[in-house]
Design a protein around this motif. Structure first.
Motif, PDB file in Angstrom:
ATOM      1  N   GLU B  43       0.961  -0.723  -0.261  1.00  0.00           N
ATOM      2  CA  GLU B  43       0.138  -0.139   0.271  1.00  0.00           C
ATOM      3  C   GLU B  43       1.294   1.025  -0.256  1.00  0.00           C
ATOM      4  O   GLU B  43       1.604   1.135   0.647  1.00  0.00           O
ATOM      5  CB  GLU B  43      -0.870  -0.050   1.617  1.00  0.00           C
ATOM      6  CG  GLU B  43      -2.074  -1.550   0.992  1.00  0.00           C
ATOM      7  CD  GLU B  43      -2.746  -1.125   3.059  1.00  0.00           C
ATOM      8  OE1 GLU B  43      -4.367  -1.781   2.599  1.00  0.00           O
ATOM      9  OE2 GLU B  43      -2.769  -0.655   3.515  1.00  0.00           O
ATOM     10  N   GLU B  44       0.319   2.367  -0.873  1.00  0.00           N
ATOM     11  CA  GLU B  44       1.337   3.808  -0.896  1.00  0.00           C
ATOM     12  C   GLU B  44       0.309   4.563  -1.362  1.00  0.00           C
ATOM     13  O   GLU B  44      -0.619   4.662  -1.832  1.00  0.00           O
ATOM     14  CB  GLU B  44       2.381   3.620  -1.783  1.00  0.00           C
ATOM     15  CG  GLU B  44       3.399   4.820  -2.145  1.00  0.00           C
ATOM     16  CD  GLU B  44       4.386   4.577  -2.634  1.00  0.00           C
ATOM     17  OE1 GLU B  44       3.925   3.835  -3.924  1.00  0.00           O
ATOM     18  OE2 GLU B  44       5.716   4.577  -2.979  1.00  0.00           O
ATOM     19  N   GLY B  45      -0.125   4.580  -0.019  1.00  0.00           N
ATOM     20  CA  GLY B  45      -1.180   6.124   0.059  1.00  0.00           C
ATOM     21  C   GLY B  45      -2.252   4.856   0.096  1.00  0.00           C
ATOM     22  O   GLY B  45      -2.997   4.660   0.570  1.00  0.00           O
ATOM     23  N   ASP B  46      -3.559   5.361  -1.542  1.00  0.00           N
ATOM     24  CA  ASP B  46      -4.349   4.893  -1.395  1.00  0.00           C
ATOM     25  C   ASP B  46      -4.223   3.974  -2.172  1.00  0.00           C
ATOM     26  O   ASP B  46      -5.540   3.366  -3.273  1.00  0.00           O
ATOM     27  CB  ASP B  46      -5.494   5.860  -2.345  1.00  0.00           C
ATOM     28  CG  ASP B  46      -6.096   7.088  -1.374  1.00  0.00           C
ATOM     29  OD1 ASP B  46      -6.094   6.780  -0.318  1.00  0.00           O
ATOM     30  OD2 ASP B  46      -6.992   7.601  -1.605  1.00  0.00           O
ATOM     31  N   ASN B  47      -2.770   3.714  -3.743  1.00  0.00           N
ATOM     32  CA  ASN B  47      -2.586   2.848  -3.881  1.00  0.00           C
ATOM     33  C   ASN B  47      -2.297   1.584  -3.553  1.00  0.00           C
ATOM     34  O   ASN B  47      -1.428   1.583  -2.597  1.00  0.00           O
ATOM     35  CB  ASN B  47      -1.964   3.105  -4.874  1.00  0.00           C
ATOM     36  CG  ASN B  47      -1.980   4.726  -6.101  1.00  0.00           C
ATOM     37  OD1 ASN B  47      -3.505   4.326  -6.502  1.00  0.00           O
ATOM     38  ND2 ASN B  47      -1.223   4.877  -5.982  1.00  0.00           N
ATOM     39  N   VAL B  48      -3.028   0.404  -4.261  1.00  0.00           N
ATOM     40  CA  VAL B  48      -2.867  -0.695  -3.097  1.00  0.00           C
ATOM     41  C   VAL B  48      -2.124  -1.807  -4.623  1.00  0.00           C
ATOM     42  O   VAL B  48      -2.612  -1.546  -5.425  1.00  0.00           O
ATOM     43  CB  VAL B  48      -4.014  -1.832  -3.312  1.00  0.00           C
ATOM     44  CG1 VAL B  48      -3.325  -3.633  -2.532  1.00  0.00           C
ATOM     45  CG2 VAL B  48      -4.476  -1.111  -1.190  1.00  0.00           C
ATOM     46  N   THR B  49      -1.724  -2.474  -4.402  1.00  0.00           N
ATOM     47  CA  THR B  49      -0.190  -2.950  -5.232  1.00  0.00           C
ATOM     48  C   THR B  49       0.199  -4.642  -5.160  1.00  0.00           C
ATOM     49  O   THR B  49       0.223  -4.952  -3.895  1.00  0.00           O
ATOM     50  CB  THR B  49       1.016  -2.448  -5.781  1.00  0.00           C
ATOM     51  OG1 THR B  49       0.909  -1.045  -5.953  1.00  0.00           O
ATOM     52  CG2 THR B  49       1.206  -3.536  -7.126  1.00  0.00           C
ATOM     53  N   ILE B  50      -1.172  -5.830  -5.817  1.00  0.00           N
ATOM     54  CA  ILE B  50      -0.470  -7.091  -5.265  1.00  0.00           C
ATOM     55  C   ILE B  50       0.614  -7.260  -6.440  1.00  0.00           C
ATOM     56  O   ILE B  50       0.442  -7.200  -7.546  1.00  0.00           O
ATOM     57  CB  ILE B  50      -1.525  -7.849  -5.478  1.00  0.00           C
ATOM     58  CG1 ILE B  50      -2.990  -8.036  -4.906  1.00  0.00           C
ATOM     59  CG2 ILE B  50      -0.855  -9.672  -5.271  1.00  0.00           C
ATOM     60  CD1 ILE B  50      -4.268  -8.431  -5.617  1.00  0.00           C
TER      61      ILE B  50
END
Lengths: 61, 61, 61, 61, 61, 61, 61
Positions: B43-50
Motif C-alpha cells: 500500500e502506498e497512500g490510496d494505491n494497493v498493488t498485489i
C-alpha cells in the motif's frame, strides 16, 4: 492492514483492475474471477479475457 | 538471529518495504499482506498493488 | 564430508556469506535465516534483506 | 550400468567433480554433499560453495 | 460476475477463442477441450491443435 | 507402438543415445541411468556425465 | 467436441503429428507414446525421438 493477496483479489471482484504482465503489457478491466494460481478473468464491455497467472507481475485494484 | 524469511515478513507487516523484481523494477510501500508463495500486498497512500511472488528478487524491510 | 546443503546453511547461521544471484548480483551479509526453498535472510549492519531462493546460483559461507 | 543419477552422486561423495551451470560457469571441487533437488555442496581447499540445483546443466565426476 | 477461469473455459467449449502465447503468436479456433493445466485443444476446420498451457498469456472467448 | 517415454528410456539402457539440450549442446554417450525427472547418466569411455532433466529438449536412442 | 488434451493424444497414437517447440523447431513423426507431462515419443522410419514435454508449444495431429 494484514490482507493476504487472495483476500484482496476476492474483495476486488466486480471492480476495475490494472494488470501488468511480465512482457510489459497492461490489461485493464473489471475483475470477474480468479483462482488460487492467480489466473484471472477480466471483463471490459463485452470482451472477456482469461489471463494465465504465471504471466503476472502485479495487479492494481 | 535465526528468523526464517516468512517470519521476517510477518514482523514487517505495516512497515515500509522496498521490493526488487527480476525485471529490475523497485516497488516501495507499506507491506499490507503476504502469503506462503511470497505474493505481496503493498500500500502506498490510496494505491494497493498485489505483486506475484515469483517475480521477486529481494525484499528490504 | 557428507553435509547436505541445508545442513551447511544451518551451520552457517550467524556467519558471513556471499550470495550470487542469477542476474549476476552478489549480496554479502550475515545469514540470519533461511527456509527449505533456500529463501534467505541476510543482515548487514541495520539492513535486512530477504532473498527469494529461486534467484540463487550459489552461496559461499 | 544402470545407476540412477542420485546413486552416482552418492558414490561420488568425497571425490572431485566438475559442475557446469546454465550460465556457462564451471565449478570444480570435492563433492561434499547433495540433496534430492541436486543442490550441491562443493569444497575446494577451505572454500565451501552451495550450488542451487536448478542452475545445473551437468555434473562430471 | 464471479466466474473462475476454468468455469469460463467450460462455458466456452464449442465457441471461437483467440489464444495469445508468450512468444506473441495468436491461435484462433473453436475450443474443443482443455484440462486443469489450461492445456487446450483448438479446432479450425479439419485442423486440430493441442496447445500446452504453460505457453499461454491470454484466452479471449 | 505405444511405449511411454520412460519405457523407451528403460529399453535404451546400455545403448548409445544422443541428447540435445535447451542451449543447443549435444551429448553422445551410453545411457547408464535415468530417473523419473529424466535426469540422465551418460558414459563415454571412462567419462561419466550426469545431465539434469530440465535442460533436455530431446533424446534420440 | 469436448476432448481433453490427453484424450486427443491417446487417439492420435500411431498417427503422424507435427510438434512445435519453444525454440521454434518442428518435429514430424508418428506419435508412438506420451505421458501425463506431455513427454512424447516420435518415430520417423527407424529413428525414435523422446521429446521433453516442457519444450512443447503445440502438437498438430
Amino acid at each position: 492492514m494484514t490482507d493476504r493477496p487472495l483476500d484482496v483479489l476476492e474483495e476486488t471482484l466486480g471492480s476495475e483492475v490494472s494488470v501488468t504482465l511480465k512482457g510489459g503489457e497492461v490489461y485493464d478491466g473489471v475483475l470477474a474471477g480468479y483462482d488460487q494460481h492467480m489466473n484471472l478473468v477480466l471483463e471490459e464491455g463485452d470482451n472477456v479475457t482469461i489471463i494465465r497467472g504465471d504471466n503476472l507481475v502485479s495487479i492494481q485494484p
